[in-house]
Write a protein that holds these residues in place. Structure first.
Motif, PDB file in Angstrom:
ATOM      1  N   GLY A   1      15.326  51.616  25.984  1.00 35.60           N
ATOM      2  CA  GLY A   1      13.924  51.928  26.203  1.00 35.60           C
ATOM      3  C   GLY A   1      13.031  51.497  25.054  1.00 35.60           C
ATOM      4  O   GLY A   1      11.839  51.787  25.036  1.00 35.60           O
ATOM      5  N   SER A   2      13.629  50.857  24.055  1.00 33.91           N
ATOM      6  CA  SER A   2      12.866  50.293  22.936  1.00 33.91           C
ATOM      7  C   SER A   2      13.500  48.954  22.599  1.00 33.91           C
ATOM      8  O   SER A   2      14.527  48.588  23.158  1.00 33.91           O
ATOM      9  CB  SER A   2      12.891  51.238  21.728  1.00 33.91           C
ATOM     10  OG  SER A   2      14.225  51.433  21.291  1.00 33.91           O
ATOM     11  N   SER A   3      12.909  48.239  21.674  1.00 34.87           N
ATOM     12  CA  SER A   3      13.489  46.949  21.285  1.00 34.87           C
ATOM     13  C   SER A   3      14.873  47.174  20.674  1.00 34.87           C
ATOM     14  O   SER A   3      15.183  48.266  20.179  1.00 34.87           O
ATOM     15  CB  SER A   3      12.588  46.247  20.270  1.00 34.87           C
ATOM     16  OG  SER A   3      12.624  46.950  19.029  1.00 34.87           O
ATOM     17  N   ASP A   4      15.704  46.154  20.711  1.00 32.57           N
ATOM     18  CA  ASP A   4      17.030  46.263  20.099  1.00 32.57           C
ATOM     19  C   ASP A   4      16.926  46.587  18.613  1.00 32.57           C
ATOM     20  O   ASP A   4      17.730  47.336  18.076  1.00 32.57           O
ATOM     21  CB  ASP A   4      17.827  44.971  20.299  1.00 32.57           C
ATOM     22  CG  ASP A   4      18.319  44.793  21.727  1.00 32.57           C
ATOM     23  OD1 ASP A   4      18.109  45.699  22.563  1.00 32.57           O
ATOM     24  OD2 ASP A   4      18.922  43.744  21.999  1.00 32.57           O
ATOM     25  N   GLN A   5      15.920  46.030  17.946  1.00 29.48           N
ATOM     26  CA  GLN A   5      15.744  46.279  16.519  1.00 29.48           C
ATOM     27  C   GLN A   5      15.523  47.769  16.258  1.00 29.48           C
ATOM     28  O   GLN A   5      16.174  48.362  15.394  1.00 29.48           O
ATOM     29  CB  GLN A   5      14.556  45.479  15.961  1.00 29.48           C
ATOM     30  CG  GLN A   5      14.726  43.984  16.035  1.00 29.48           C
ATOM     31  CD  GLN A   5      14.232  43.372  17.333  1.00 29.48           C
ATOM     32  OE1 GLN A   5      14.132  44.019  18.369  1.00 29.48           O
ATOM     33  NE2 GLN A   5      13.926  42.082  17.289  1.00 29.48           N
ATOM     34  N   VAL A   6      14.619  48.373  16.985  1.00 23.08           N
ATOM     35  CA  VAL A   6      14.282  49.786  16.812  1.00 23.08           C
ATOM     36  C   VAL A   6      15.454  50.668  17.240  1.00 23.08           C
ATOM     37  O   VAL A   6      15.815  51.626  16.550  1.00 23.08           O
ATOM     38  CB  VAL A   6      12.995  50.135  17.601  1.00 23.08           C
ATOM     39  CG1 VAL A   6      12.760  51.637  17.651  1.00 23.08           C
ATOM     40  CG2 VAL A   6      11.804  49.425  16.974  1.00 23.08           C
TER      41      VAL A   6
END
Length: 172
Positions: free
Chosen positions: A37-42
């Motif tokens: 539900g968020s970027s892979d980084q986050v």
């Protein structure tokens, strides 16, 4: 993982108690699993902080982008970032590790990234299909680098010979 994220946190704490750093695998090509539900980084930064993980190995990544480093700083949990492709000159500003897919001449070459960072970059020498690991073990030892002892390469057995196993034990 049995026990979910709490189980991962417990295992990570046990490994840390023995002085072992914990790197997660990251497969950017895996787009078929449930997203966070968020970027892979986050998501990676948050999950690694939650479980106490130390960083990740970016499978197939030539370099790890600055966004991963910034996401780890945003959650106050700086991570070790290790691209399989070794990295780039620019990424030396935030990525501290990389795999070493090197050529192995008779006289070992100096790891350029380790030299440029005055020893702050750690390569992990990898030659997954090697039948004789002498040259790559010598290159790893010469450079003070890590060594990837990969025997099961995606289900294909490439066992370590007793001679190479003893050499690995001696340089470990």
């Amino acid at each position: 993982m049995p026990g979910g994220l709490e189980g991962v946190r417990r295992v990570t704490a046990e490994l840390h108690a023995e002085g072992v750093k914990v790197m997660w695998p990251y497969n950017p090509w895996d787009t078929g699993t449930r997203r966070e539900g968020s970027s892979d980084q986050v998501a990676l930064a948050a999950l690694l902080k939650q479980t106490g993980g130390d960083g990740f190995n970016g499978d197939t990544m030539g370099s790890v982008g600055l966004a991963f480093w910034n996401a780890s700083l945003a959650v106050h949990h700086p991570l070790g970032l290790e691209p399989e492709g070794g990295g780039t000159d620019e990424a030396l500003n935030w990525a501290t590790m990389g795999w070493g897919y090197w050529r192995y001449p008779a006289v070992p070459a100096v790891n350029r990234f380790k030299f440029l960072t005055r020893g702050r970059f750690m390569a992990h020498v990898c030659d997954r299909w090697a039948k004789d690991r002498t040259d790559n073990l010598q290159a790893a030892w010469f450079n003070g680098a890590g060594y990837e002892t990969w025997e099961n390469v995606w289900g294909t057995w490439n066992g370590i010979t007793p001679r190479d196993a003893e050499a690995i034990r001696r340089v470990a």
